[in-house]
Design an enzyme around this catalytic site. Structure first.
Site, PDB file in Angstrom:
ATOM      1  N   HIS A 181      18.773  -4.453   4.412  1.00  0.00           N
ATOM      2  CA  HIS A 181      19.492  -5.330   3.488  1.00  0.00           C
ATOM      3  C   HIS A 181      18.942  -6.757   3.503  1.00  0.00           C
ATOM      4  O   HIS A 181      19.612  -7.685   3.059  1.00  0.00           O
ATOM      5  CB  HIS A 181      20.997  -5.335   3.803  1.00  0.00           C
ATOM      6  CG  HIS A 181      21.690  -4.057   3.447  1.00  0.00           C
ATOM      7  ND1 HIS A 181      22.957  -3.721   3.903  1.00  0.00           N
ATOM      8  CD2 HIS A 181      21.302  -3.008   2.680  1.00  0.00           C
ATOM      9  CE1 HIS A 181      23.301  -2.531   3.420  1.00  0.00           C
ATOM     10  NE2 HIS A 181      22.316  -2.068   2.685  1.00  0.00           N
ATOM     11  N   VAL A 190      21.984  -8.856   8.242  1.00  0.00           N
ATOM     12  CA  VAL A 190      21.012  -9.847   7.805  1.00  0.00           C
ATOM     13  C   VAL A 190      20.847 -10.946   8.854  1.00  0.00           C
ATOM     14  O   VAL A 190      20.076 -11.886   8.659  1.00  0.00           O
ATOM     15  CB  VAL A 190      21.376 -10.410   6.410  1.00  0.00           C
ATOM     16  CG1 VAL A 190      21.160  -9.337   5.347  1.00  0.00           C
ATOM     17  CG2 VAL A 190      22.813 -10.905   6.353  1.00  0.00           C
TER      18      VAL A 190
HETATM   19  P1  OAD Z   1      31.695  -3.233   7.658  1.00  0.00           P
HETATM   20  O1  OAD Z   1      32.347  -4.567   7.804  1.00  0.00           O
HETATM   21  O2  OAD Z   1      31.944  -2.454   6.428  1.00  0.00           O
HETATM   22  O3  OAD Z   1      32.128  -2.318   8.881  1.00  0.00           O
HETATM   23  C1  OAD Z   1      32.120  -2.813  10.188  1.00  0.00           C
HETATM   24  C2  OAD Z   1      32.522  -1.691  11.126  1.00  0.00           C
HETATM   25  O4  OAD Z   1      32.409  -2.178  12.449  1.00  0.00           O
HETATM   26  C3  OAD Z   1      33.966  -1.203  10.941  1.00  0.00           C
HETATM   27  O5  OAD Z   1      33.995   0.208  10.946  1.00  0.00           O
HETATM   28  C4  OAD Z   1      34.684  -1.764  12.172  1.00  0.00           C
HETATM   29  O6  OAD Z   1      35.691  -0.899  12.640  1.00  0.00           O
HETATM   30  C5  OAD Z   1      33.554  -1.815  13.179  1.00  0.00           C
HETATM   31  N1  OAD Z   1      33.724  -2.823  14.231  1.00  0.00           N
HETATM   32  C6  OAD Z   1      34.380  -3.999  14.179  1.00  0.00           C
HETATM   33  N2  OAD Z   1      34.301  -4.644  15.345  1.00  0.00           N
HETATM   34  C7  OAD Z   1      33.569  -3.859  16.178  1.00  0.00           C
HETATM   35  C8  OAD Z   1      33.159  -3.964  17.538  1.00  0.00           C
HETATM   36  N3  OAD Z   1      33.456  -5.011  18.285  1.00  0.00           N
HETATM   37  N4  OAD Z   1      32.441  -2.945  18.063  1.00  0.00           N
HETATM   38  C9  OAD Z   1      32.120  -1.866  17.309  1.00  0.00           C
HETATM   39  N5  OAD Z   1      32.485  -1.715  16.035  1.00  0.00           N
HETATM   40  C10 OAD Z   1      33.206  -2.696  15.463  1.00  0.00           C
HETATM   41  O7  OAD Z   1      30.133  -3.492   7.912  1.00  0.00           O
HETATM   42  P2  OAD Z   1      28.910  -2.610   7.462  1.00  0.00           P
HETATM   43  O8  OAD Z   1      29.219  -1.164   7.579  1.00  0.00           O
HETATM   44  O9  OAD Z   1      27.720  -3.153   8.164  1.00  0.00           O
HETATM   45  O10 OAD Z   1      25.837  -5.160   2.543  1.00  0.00           O
HETATM   46  O11 OAD Z   1      28.806  -2.995   5.938  1.00  0.00           O
HETATM   47  C11 OAD Z   1      27.778  -2.443   5.180  1.00  0.00           C
HETATM   48  C12 OAD Z   1      27.311  -3.406   4.143  1.00  0.00           C
HETATM   49  O12 OAD Z   1      28.393  -3.870   3.352  1.00  0.00           O
HETATM   50  C13 OAD Z   1      26.711  -4.681   4.679  1.00  0.00           C
HETATM   51  O13 OAD Z   1      25.376  -4.564   5.104  1.00  0.00           O
HETATM   52  C14 OAD Z   1      26.794  -5.587   3.520  1.00  0.00           C
HETATM   53  C15 OAD Z   1      28.202  -5.274   3.080  1.00  0.00           C
HETATM   54  O14 OAD Z   1      28.470  -5.505   1.771  1.00  0.00           O
HETATM   55  C16 OAD Z   1      25.048  -6.058   1.932  1.00  0.00           C
HETATM   56  O15 OAD Z   1      25.105  -7.239   2.152  1.00  0.00           O
HETATM   57  C17 OAD Z   1      24.085  -5.457   0.963  1.00  0.00           C
END
Ligand code: OAD
Length: 240
Positions: A117, A101
């Site tokens: 989202h 977002v």
């Molecule tokens: P998550 O926080 O669930 O996952 C983040 C991912 O990024 C994890 O797999 C980490 O290992 C990885 N990560 C962390 N640091 C990183 C870096 N420097 N480089 C590459 N990867 C890295 O986030 P999302 O999958 O985006 O929904 O979460 C999905 C949704 O859950 C969000 O959009 C939000 C949340 O609830 C809503 O707000 C509707």
């Protein structure tokens, strides 16, 4: 012929991991986050639902006011910049579908971005159903710039609500040659299911993430590392 030859249409899904190195906390998984998705003892899920908003709107509005202020202090990182470079130079179809977002894709110059989202920098008037660009707080119940009703809420998709523009996303997947997932844990559907949809459609799939996501085994290929390194390296490869 390398595996990336013959690619024309690309769909890229990004998640919180691509913005982690810009200093925006992820919700789950590694990445050195300070908050682990917690805010004043609330799980993110407990402030990010329509029920939470109905129960305690001030709490929810203050939470999003804080995050809206915070994202405006952050800057795009080399991973956003690399995708903006691909967006500018890629001759075929390209769509960046983001779960984020924040506006860091746009601020690095990407033009083909779909916020499934929602966006921190939009307010949604629940009275007249219009969206307005919004950078300030909402907790004081300012009037909607379109209709004047004091019925603005964050234009962010909460748990239990339908993500935006799903038809466009599935249409893009149907014509894609390559699906790339960047910085997402694969924990939240429907985004977590795009890789399976892509596989069913015969689309090549690539995962770029710090660690293996849930559903990592669905990808043809996984490259692990920080987004600021693996994304520019992949973009360089694509642009030859
Ligand atoms: P998550 O926080 O669930 O996952 C983040 C991912 O990024 C994890 O797999 C980490 O290992 C990885 N990560 C962390 N640091 C990183 C870096 N420097 N480089 C590459 N990867 C890295 O986030 P999302 O999958 O985006 O929904 O979460 C999905 C949704 O859950 C969000 O959009 C939000 C949340 O609830 C809503 O707000 C509707």
């Amino acid at each position: 012929m390398g595996p990336m030859d013959g690619i024309r249409n690309i769909v890229i899904l990004t998640g919180a991991g691509i913005s982690a190195e810009s200093g925006i906390d992820t919700f789950r998984g590694g990445g050195g986050q300070s908050g682990l998705g917690l805010w004043e003892q609330h799980r993110v899920e407990d402030v990010a639902t329509p029920e939470a908003f109905a129960r305690d709107p001030n709490l929810v509005l203050r939470f999003y006011d804080m995050r809206r202020a915070a994202v405006q202090e952050k800057l795009p990182n080399p991973a956003h910049d690399a995708l903006a470079r691909l967006d500018a130079k890629w001759k075929g179809g390209l769509l960046i579908v983001t779960q984020n977002v924040d506006d860091l894709h746009e601020r690095s110059g990407a033009s083909r971005v779909l916020h499934m989202h929602g966006e921190h920098l939009n307010a949604w008037c629940t009275w007249c159903d219009t969206r307005s660009r919004w950078t300030g707080p909402l907790v004081e119940r300012p009037p909607c710039p379109v209709c004047g009703a004091c019925a603005l809420r964050p234009d962010v998709v909460w748990f239990g609500e339908m993500p935006y523009r799903m038809d466009e996303i599935y249409a893009a997947l149907r014509s894609a040659d390559l699906f790339v997932s960047i910085g997402t844990s694969g924990a939240v559907y429907p985004a977590a299911g795009f890789v399976q949809t892509a596989r069913d459609l015969g689309v090549r799939t690539l995962e770029l993430n710090l660690e293996r996501s849930q559903g990592s085994e669905w990808f043809h290929e996984t490259r692990l590392g920080p987004a600021s390194e693996v994304v520019p390296a992949w973009v360089d490869e694509m642009l030859g």
